[in-house]
Design a protein around this motif. Structure first.
Motif, PDB file in Angstrom:
ATOM      1  N   GLY A   1      -3.206   4.923 -15.694  1.00 40.12           N
ATOM      2  CA  GLY A   1      -3.453   3.553 -16.153  1.00 40.12           C
ATOM      3  C   GLY A   1      -3.203   2.491 -15.105  1.00 40.12           C
ATOM      4  N   PHE A   2      -3.224   2.867 -13.822  1.00 37.88           N
ATOM      5  CA  PHE A   2      -3.026   1.898 -12.746  1.00 37.88           C
ATOM      6  C   PHE A   2      -4.367   1.295 -12.332  1.00 37.88           C
ATOM      7  CE2 PHE A   2       0.693   4.748 -11.207  1.00 37.88           C
ATOM      8  CZ  PHE A   2       1.552   4.167 -12.132  1.00 37.88           C
ATOM      9  N   ASP A   3      -4.425   0.002 -12.200  1.00 32.66           N
ATOM     10  CA  ASP A   3      -5.619  -0.679 -11.685  1.00 32.66           C
ATOM     11  C   ASP A   3      -5.386  -0.973 -10.206  1.00 32.66           C
ATOM     12  OD1 ASP A   3      -7.988  -2.025 -11.379  1.00 32.66           O
ATOM     13  OD2 ASP A   3      -7.276  -3.897 -12.303  1.00 32.66           O
ATOM     14  N   ILE A   4      -5.544   0.063  -9.372  1.00 35.94           N
ATOM     15  CA  ILE A   4      -5.221  -0.029  -7.946  1.00 35.94           C
ATOM     16  C   ILE A   4      -6.346   0.604  -7.145  1.00 35.94           C
ATOM     17  CG2 ILE A   4      -3.551   0.587  -6.147  1.00 35.94           C
ATOM     18  CD1 ILE A   4      -1.457   0.928  -8.406  1.00 35.94           C
ATOM     19  N   LYS A   5      -6.743  -0.067  -6.072  1.00 34.87           N
ATOM     20  CA  LYS A   5      -7.805   0.439  -5.201  1.00 34.87           C
ATOM     21  C   LYS A   5      -7.344   1.707  -4.479  1.00 34.87           C
ATOM     22  CE  LYS A   5      -9.883  -2.541  -2.540  1.00 34.87           C
ATOM     23  NZ  LYS A   5     -10.123  -3.440  -1.363  1.00 34.87           N
ATOM     24  N   VAL A   6      -8.215   2.688  -4.401  1.00 35.00           N
ATOM     25  CA  VAL A   6      -7.916   3.919  -3.657  1.00 35.00           C
ATOM     26  C   VAL A   6      -8.706   3.901  -2.352  1.00 35.00           C
ATOM     27  CG1 VAL A   6      -8.070   6.439  -3.635  1.00 35.00           C
ATOM     28  CG2 VAL A   6      -7.439   5.245  -5.744  1.00 35.00           C
ATOM     29  N   LEU A   7      -8.003   3.936  -1.240  1.00 33.61           N
ATOM     30  CA  LEU A   7      -8.619   3.985   0.080  1.00 33.61           C
ATOM     31  C   LEU A   7      -8.696   5.430   0.555  1.00 33.61           C
ATOM     32  CD1 LEU A   7      -6.775   0.955   1.751  1.00 33.61           C
ATOM     33  CD2 LEU A   7      -9.022   0.963   0.632  1.00 33.61           C
TER      34      LEU A   7
ATOM     35  N   ASP B   1      -6.538  13.731  -1.336  1.00 35.07           N
ATOM     36  CA  ASP B   1      -7.928  13.896  -1.772  1.00 35.07           C
ATOM     37  C   ASP B   1      -8.328  12.629  -2.536  1.00 35.07           C
ATOM     38  OD1 ASP B   1     -10.201  14.446  -3.378  1.00 35.07           O
ATOM     39  OD2 ASP B   1      -9.797  16.595  -3.312  1.00 35.07           O
ATOM     40  N   PRO B   2      -9.214  11.796  -1.964  1.00 29.65           N
ATOM     41  CA  PRO B   2      -9.568  10.520  -2.606  1.00 29.65           C
ATOM     42  C   PRO B   2     -10.097  10.679  -4.032  1.00 29.65           C
ATOM     43  CG  PRO B   2     -10.358  10.563  -0.347  1.00 29.65           C
ATOM     44  CD  PRO B   2      -9.858  11.941  -0.653  1.00 29.65           C
ATOM     45  N   ILE B   3     -10.888  11.712  -4.288  1.00 27.68           N
ATOM     46  CA  ILE B   3     -11.460  11.896  -5.632  1.00 27.68           C
ATOM     47  C   ILE B   3     -10.358  12.201  -6.642  1.00 27.68           C
ATOM     48  CG2 ILE B   3     -12.959  13.353  -7.049  1.00 27.68           C
ATOM     49  CD1 ILE B   3     -14.739  13.715  -4.556  1.00 27.68           C
ATOM     50  N   ARG B   4      -9.491  13.152  -6.303  1.00 27.04           N
ATOM     51  CA  ARG B   4      -8.387  13.492  -7.210  1.00 27.04           C
ATOM     52  C   ARG B   4      -7.415  12.331  -7.352  1.00 27.04           C
ATOM     53  NH1 ARG B   4      -6.103  19.077  -5.098  1.00 27.04           N
ATOM     54  NH2 ARG B   4      -4.589  18.679  -6.758  1.00 27.04           N
ATOM     55  N   THR B   5      -7.231  11.579  -6.273  1.00 28.47           N
ATOM     56  CA  THR B   5      -6.328  10.420  -6.338  1.00 28.47           C
ATOM     57  C   THR B   5      -6.879   9.378  -7.300  1.00 28.47           C
ATOM     58  OG1 THR B   5      -5.591  10.803  -4.060  1.00 28.47           O
ATOM     59  CG2 THR B   5      -5.186   8.618  -4.989  1.00 28.47           C
ATOM     60  N   ARG B   6      -8.189   9.108  -7.232  1.00 26.04           N
ATOM     61  CA  ARG B   6      -8.795   8.138  -8.158  1.00 26.04           C
ATOM     62  C   ARG B   6      -8.640   8.603  -9.603  1.00 26.04           C
ATOM     63  NH1 ARG B   6     -12.482   8.027  -3.803  1.00 26.04           N
ATOM     64  NH2 ARG B   6     -12.453   5.985  -2.751  1.00 26.04           N
ATOM     65  N   GLU B   7      -8.814   9.901  -9.822  1.00 27.74           N
ATOM     66  CA  GLU B   7      -8.656  10.440 -11.178  1.00 27.74           C
ATOM     67  C   GLU B   7      -7.219  10.250 -11.666  1.00 27.74           C
ATOM     68  OE1 GLU B   7      -9.832  14.480 -10.731  1.00 27.74           O
ATOM     69  OE2 GLU B   7     -11.997  14.053 -10.793  1.00 27.74           O
ATOM     70  N   LYS B   8      -6.248  10.511 -10.791  1.00 22.86           N
ATOM     71  CA  LYS B   8      -4.837  10.387 -11.172  1.00 22.86           C
ATOM     72  C   LYS B   8      -4.463   8.928 -11.415  1.00 22.86           C
ATOM     73  CE  LYS B   8      -0.209  11.882  -9.687  1.00 22.86           C
ATOM     74  NZ  LYS B   8       0.540  12.628  -8.648  1.00 22.86           N
TER      75      LYS B   8
ATOM     76  N   GLY C   1       0.843  -1.179   0.000  1.00 24.08           N
ATOM     77  CA  GLY C   1       0.000   0.000   0.000  1.00 24.08           C
ATOM     78  C   GLY C   1       0.881   1.233   0.000  1.00 24.08           C
ATOM     79  N   VAL C   2       0.499   2.246  -0.763  1.00 26.47           N
ATOM     80  CA  VAL C   2       1.303   3.461  -0.901  1.00 26.47           C
ATOM     81  C   VAL C   2       0.533   4.637  -0.319  1.00 26.47           C
ATOM     82  CG1 VAL C   2       2.449   5.020  -2.504  1.00 26.47           C
ATOM     83  CG2 VAL C   2       2.463   2.546  -2.946  1.00 26.47           C
ATOM     84  N   PHE C   3       1.148   5.342   0.623  1.00 29.37           N
ATOM     85  CA  PHE C   3       0.507   6.496   1.246  1.00 29.37           C
ATOM     86  C   PHE C   3       1.126   7.777   0.716  1.00 29.37           C
ATOM     87  CE2 PHE C   3      -0.055   9.422   4.984  1.00 29.37           C
ATOM     88  CZ  PHE C   3      -1.407   9.619   4.767  1.00 29.37           C
ATOM     89  N   GLY C   4       0.272   8.629   0.158  1.00 28.68           N
ATOM     90  CA  GLY C   4       0.727   9.808  -0.567  1.00 28.68           C
ATOM     91  C   GLY C   4       0.761   9.450  -2.035  1.00 28.68           C
ATOM     92  N   PHE C   5       0.425  10.419  -2.898  1.00 32.52           N
ATOM     93  CA  PHE C   5       0.437  10.087  -4.323  1.00 32.52           C
ATOM     94  C   PHE C   5       0.950  11.248  -5.162  1.00 32.52           C
ATOM     95  CE2 PHE C   5      -1.759   8.308  -8.247  1.00 32.52           C
ATOM     96  CZ  PHE C   5      -0.858   7.261  -8.357  1.00 32.52           C
ATOM     97  N   GLY C   6       2.090  11.807  -4.704  1.00 36.55           N
ATOM     98  CA  GLY C   6       2.791  12.815  -5.494  1.00 36.55           C
ATOM     99  C   GLY C   6       3.759  12.150  -6.457  1.00 36.55           C
ATOM    100  N   ASP C   7       4.702  12.930  -6.970  1.00 37.05           N
ATOM    101  CA  ASP C   7       5.630  12.428  -7.986  1.00 37.05           C
ATOM    102  C   ASP C   7       6.491  11.276  -7.482  1.00 37.05           C
ATOM    103  OD1 ASP C   7       4.641  14.375  -9.660  1.00 37.05           O
ATOM    104  OD2 ASP C   7       6.300  15.772  -9.348  1.00 37.05           O
TER     105      ASP C   7
END
Length: 341
Positions: free
Chosen positions: A51-57, A39-46, A9-15
């Motif tokens: 092209g990642f098939d990964i669950k966003v918590l 921000d879960p919504i922006r994270t899901r969009e990113k 699991g990865v926490f944070g989703f910057g560069d």
């Protein structure tokens, strides 16, 4: 050990987090199971855009509580690292944490104690150890090609501005930094230890050269005395008006290194001038240029083969302790002896 795939699991989703996700996905022993962003919504969009098939918590706590997650990668703002690392360790998760592991020496000691008590694997994001140039230097020094090293320099110069997304939450603030050494100078500090050995004492000075938007001195220089008798210097500046630079200089009893050039007549008897390293240099601040894949591969191999990772919690703690010695010397205008009390 059981060779079932590890789940991360990865926490944070910057560069930086994106580079960790790419590196993890390239390793055959790992699946990236979840991501948590600010921000879960922006994270899901990113996540979808990449092209990642990964669950966003939604929260870090959710991620830590998932029993099927074995690894937590922490890339959040600096001031959150200590608490998150301790929570992940207490939950029995293996941990990759970006530097720094704490905002002060007491936090660092608590993190070290928690990870040791949990018995989990740990790796810190001081990624320059895996740069091919640094690996080449490590090999050449280890084989005695430069003889006994008696002088070493590593410096980190990188102009930091609001163009870096971390600038707003700590690039220039004590509450989120908290110092030039711990924000990024630590890369050069770690290389001094990695290639030169343990340090006995430090004397450092800091200054604000021409920028007024930092709450700590964005420029410093530190002289070091190594336990083996060698001396050296490490410095850092975030206010340079020039391109990114990791400066290196090494002198030994049989030869020298100056940036991308080396001289050693014992190995090359006819050498009349500097020879050039034909390898990948640490010459870009872009995280896409940094060797996260090799950092991740070392960490996963350490889990699979039950061995210490290269930047395990003991190694990580010693580099952070040296940074704290530099900061203490700047604050007290005096020599600081290691280890710290």
């Amino acid at each position: 050990m059981d060779m079932k795939k590890l789940r991360a699991g990865v926490f944070g989703f910057g560069d930086v987090a994106v580079e960790y996700v790419k590196a993890l996905r390239e390793n055959s022993h790992v699946d990236v199971a979840a991501i948590v962003g600010h921000d879960p919504i922006r994270t899901r969009e990113k996540v979808g855009r990449l092209g990642f098939d990964i669950k966003v918590l939604d929260t870090f706590e959710q991620m830590v509580q998932q029993k099927d997650i074995d690894i937590i990668v922490i890339t959040s703002p600096h001031f959150m690292h200590a608490q998150e690392t301790m929570l992940a360790a207490q939950a029995g998760k293996h941990i990759i944490c970006e530097k720094p592991i704490g905002m002060d020496f007491q936090e660092m000691k608590r993190v070290h104690k928690a990870v040791k008590a949990a018995g989990v694997q740990f790796q810190c994001g001081m990624v320059l150890r895996w740069n091919p140039y640094i690996e080449t230097l490590k090999n050449m020094i280890g084989r005695g090609m430069f003889g006994d090293i008696f002088y070493m320099e590593f410096d980190y110069f990188h102009k930091l501005t609001s163009a870096w997304n971390g600038f707003s939450w700590g690039g220039q603030n004590r509450s989120g930094g908290p110092s030039a050494s711990l924000v990024a100078g630590i890369h050069a500090v770690d290389l001094m230890r990695y290639l030169g050995g343990e340090v006995e004492d430090v004397y450092a000075n800091g200054t604000c050269g021409h920028r007024t938007d930092f709450e700590y001195p964005p420029t410093y220089i530190a002289t070091l005395k190594f336990k083996n008798g060698a001396v050296g210097k490490t410095s850092c500046s975030f206010e340079t008006e020039s391109p990114y630079l990791v400066n290196s200089l090494i002198h030994g009893s049989k030869g020298s290194v100056v940036q991308d050039r080396f001289f050693t007549k014992e190995i090359f008897p006819g050498q009349t001038g500097w020879q050039k390293f034909e390898t990948i240099m640490p010459d870009s601040g872009a995280v896409s240029h940094h060797p996260f894949r090799f950092l991740v591969n070392d960490f996963i191999d350490a889990i699979v083969n039950e061995r210490p990772s290269m930047l395990n919690i003991d190694e990580t703690y010693k580099t952070h302790e040296l940074c704290m010695a530099i900061d203490t010397s700047i604050a007290t205008n005096g020599k600081v002896t290691l280890p710290l009390a």
